[in-house]
Design a protein around this motif. Sequence first.
Motif, short mmCIF file in Angstrom:
data_model
loop_
_atom_site.label_atom_id
_atom_site.label_comp_id
_atom_site.label_asym_id
_atom_site.label_seq_id
_atom_site.Cartn_x
_atom_site.Cartn_y
_atom_site.Cartn_z
N UNK A 225 -28.06 75.95 -11.82
CA UNK A 225 -27.00 76.38 -12.73
C UNK A 225 -25.68 76.67 -12.06
N UNK A 226 -25.67 76.72 -10.73
CA UNK A 226 -24.41 76.94 -10.02
C UNK A 226 -23.52 75.71 -10.10
N UNK A 227 -24.15 74.55 -10.27
CA UNK A 227 -23.43 73.27 -10.31
C UNK A 227 -22.55 73.11 -9.08
N UNK A 228 -23.18 73.02 -7.93
CA UNK A 228 -22.44 72.94 -6.68
C UNK A 228 -23.09 71.93 -5.75
N UNK A 229 -22.27 71.02 -5.26
CA UNK A 229 -22.71 70.04 -4.28
C UNK A 229 -21.52 69.49 -3.55
N UNK A 230 -21.74 68.39 -2.85
CA UNK A 230 -20.61 67.75 -2.17
C UNK A 230 -20.83 66.25 -2.06
N UNK A 231 -19.72 65.56 -1.89
CA UNK A 231 -19.70 64.14 -1.57
C UNK A 231 -19.13 64.02 -0.17
N UNK A 232 -19.75 63.19 0.66
CA UNK A 232 -19.27 63.05 2.03
C UNK A 232 -19.37 61.63 2.52
N UNK A 233 -18.48 61.29 3.46
CA UNK A 233 -18.56 59.96 4.07
C UNK A 233 -17.21 59.32 4.31
N UNK A 234 -17.10 58.04 4.01
CA UNK A 234 -15.93 57.21 4.26
C UNK A 234 -14.64 57.90 3.80
N UNK A 235 -13.76 58.21 4.75
CA UNK A 235 -12.54 58.97 4.45
C UNK A 235 -11.60 58.20 3.54
N UNK A 236 -11.53 56.89 3.69
CA UNK A 236 -10.63 56.09 2.86
C UNK A 236 -11.09 56.11 1.40
N UNK A 237 -12.38 56.01 1.20
CA UNK A 237 -12.91 56.07 -0.16
C UNK A 237 -12.70 57.45 -0.76
N UNK A 238 -12.98 58.48 0.04
CA UNK A 238 -12.85 59.85 -0.48
C UNK A 238 -11.41 60.21 -0.78
N UNK A 239 -10.48 59.62 -0.06
CA UNK A 239 -9.07 59.86 -0.36
C UNK A 239 -8.73 59.39 -1.77
N UNK A 240 -9.23 58.22 -2.13
CA UNK A 240 -9.00 57.69 -3.48
C UNK A 240 -9.81 58.45 -4.52
N UNK A 241 -11.01 58.86 -4.14
CA UNK A 241 -11.85 59.62 -5.07
C UNK A 241 -11.22 60.98 -5.36
N UNK A 242 -10.60 61.57 -4.36
CA UNK A 242 -9.89 62.84 -4.57
C UNK A 242 -8.74 62.65 -5.55
N UNK A 243 -8.01 61.54 -5.42
CA UNK A 243 -6.93 61.25 -6.36
C UNK A 243 -7.49 61.15 -7.78
N UNK B 129 -16.88 64.09 14.32
CA UNK B 129 -16.64 62.86 13.54
C UNK B 129 -16.65 63.11 12.03
N UNK B 130 -17.46 64.07 11.60
CA UNK B 130 -17.57 64.38 10.17
C UNK B 130 -16.75 65.63 9.91
N UNK B 131 -15.53 65.44 9.47
CA UNK B 131 -14.58 66.55 9.41
C UNK B 131 -14.41 67.10 8.01
N UNK B 132 -14.13 68.40 7.96
CA UNK B 132 -13.89 69.06 6.68
C UNK B 132 -12.66 68.50 5.98
N UNK B 133 -11.68 68.09 6.74
CA UNK B 133 -10.42 67.66 6.16
C UNK B 133 -10.51 66.28 5.52
N UNK B 134 -11.28 65.38 6.12
CA UNK B 134 -11.23 63.97 5.69
C UNK B 134 -12.54 63.44 5.09
N UNK B 135 -13.66 64.10 5.35
CA UNK B 135 -14.95 63.48 5.01
C UNK B 135 -15.77 64.27 4.00
N UNK B 136 -15.22 65.33 3.41
CA UNK B 136 -15.98 66.19 2.50
C UNK B 136 -15.17 66.49 1.25
N UNK B 137 -15.83 66.39 0.09
CA UNK B 137 -15.26 66.87 -1.17
C UNK B 137 -16.33 67.68 -1.91
N UNK B 138 -16.03 68.93 -2.28
CA UNK B 138 -16.97 69.68 -3.11
C UNK B 138 -16.98 69.12 -4.53
#
Length: 399
Positions: A253-271, A88-97
């Motif tokens: 100092x690496x400054x690395x994390x991720x945002x995950x969740x609602x695919x519709x929101x993340x699609x717009x956030x990626x834009x 259900x939690x997919x790399x393609x739709x639900x995750x942004x580094x």
Amino acid sequence: MNPDLDRLHPYPFEKLAALKAAVSAPSDVKDIMLSIGEPKHEPPAFVLDTLVKNLNKLSNYPTTKGLPELRNAIAHWASRRFQLTAGTFTAEHHVLPVNGTREALFAFAQAVIDHRKPDALIVSPNPFYQIYEGAALLSGAEPYFLNCTPENNFIPDFASVPATIWERCQLLFICSPGNPTGAVMSTAQLKELISLADQYDFVIASDECYSELYFDEKNPPAGLLQACAELGRNDFARCVVFHSLSKRSNLPGLRSGFVGGDAKILEKFLLYRTYHGCAMPVPTQLASIAAWEDETHVIENRDAYRQKFDAVLEILDGVLDVAKPDASFYLWPKTPIKGEIFAQQLFAQQKVTVLPGSFLAREAQGINPGEDYVRMALVAPLAECIEAAQRIKQFVKSL
């Protein structure tokens, strides 16, 4: 210039620097810093090795969406950690580094808030991570603070919030485990918030960057995605989480994390992020994969914090009104005098730096809930934490 820039408060550490500058401290003792939540444990060597071995990839432009391998590593980690339904939690739709949660939390509000609607609110706990307030002000929304007090176990009393506030709310920030209190929200509380989000049509942004710093290996803090999974809410609608390697893996100092969740929101956030210009460098992504795929160093990290909490709390027992938090690496003691005076005089007498709780909060509903507290970050080495606790004990006894 954007006039809302003038509404931003100085950052807590600017206020702290001014507070300390007004007094002089002993010159013959070492300054022990318990004020900033910057991990001091050694970063994992294998992560640093991965970073160094791939520096030649700095010649490549990174994509905003990130490498599929990184998104896969994150999706697998989150699915295991929060017991998500398989697939259900997919790399393609639900995750942004993202380049750390601080950058992402701020940017998320700019993308989510519709400032064209009058009276938009961003609701957050109080005390809080100051990025929430700045993100609200510069997004065109107003911040609305929910006090976290001992009476509500340092969790906002969401049930007491008037419907008129929820109707204006476009974004709710939550932080669990909390900064600065370490309080952890239960899955039942998270489910109640999801119900409110559905009823009033707002987005929940759950800051979970301290989620891997806990004491009971059999009882890790719950997360917002986990609450979704238990509800069978496998689209994670209106729910977005923020995670980081800074605290989990001692890599601030690496400054690395991720945002995950609602695919519709993340699609717009990626834009939004495509225009924002915030792609993570490829060497950082490859180092991050190594970190997310390993749990051994995270368990060792928790062990180191347990030792510090046990040692410090034993020294401060009966000295300050303080208890072990649910999670995180902070102590949130109630002070016998106002927190600002306590912090200033502690530095002046013992050269130990702590952060006044009032600098992390705002007056709301007639009180500043941080006024009689200080935040202590147990990030220094064990010996320094023990010495700091002994100096604090000596200072309190002198009052």
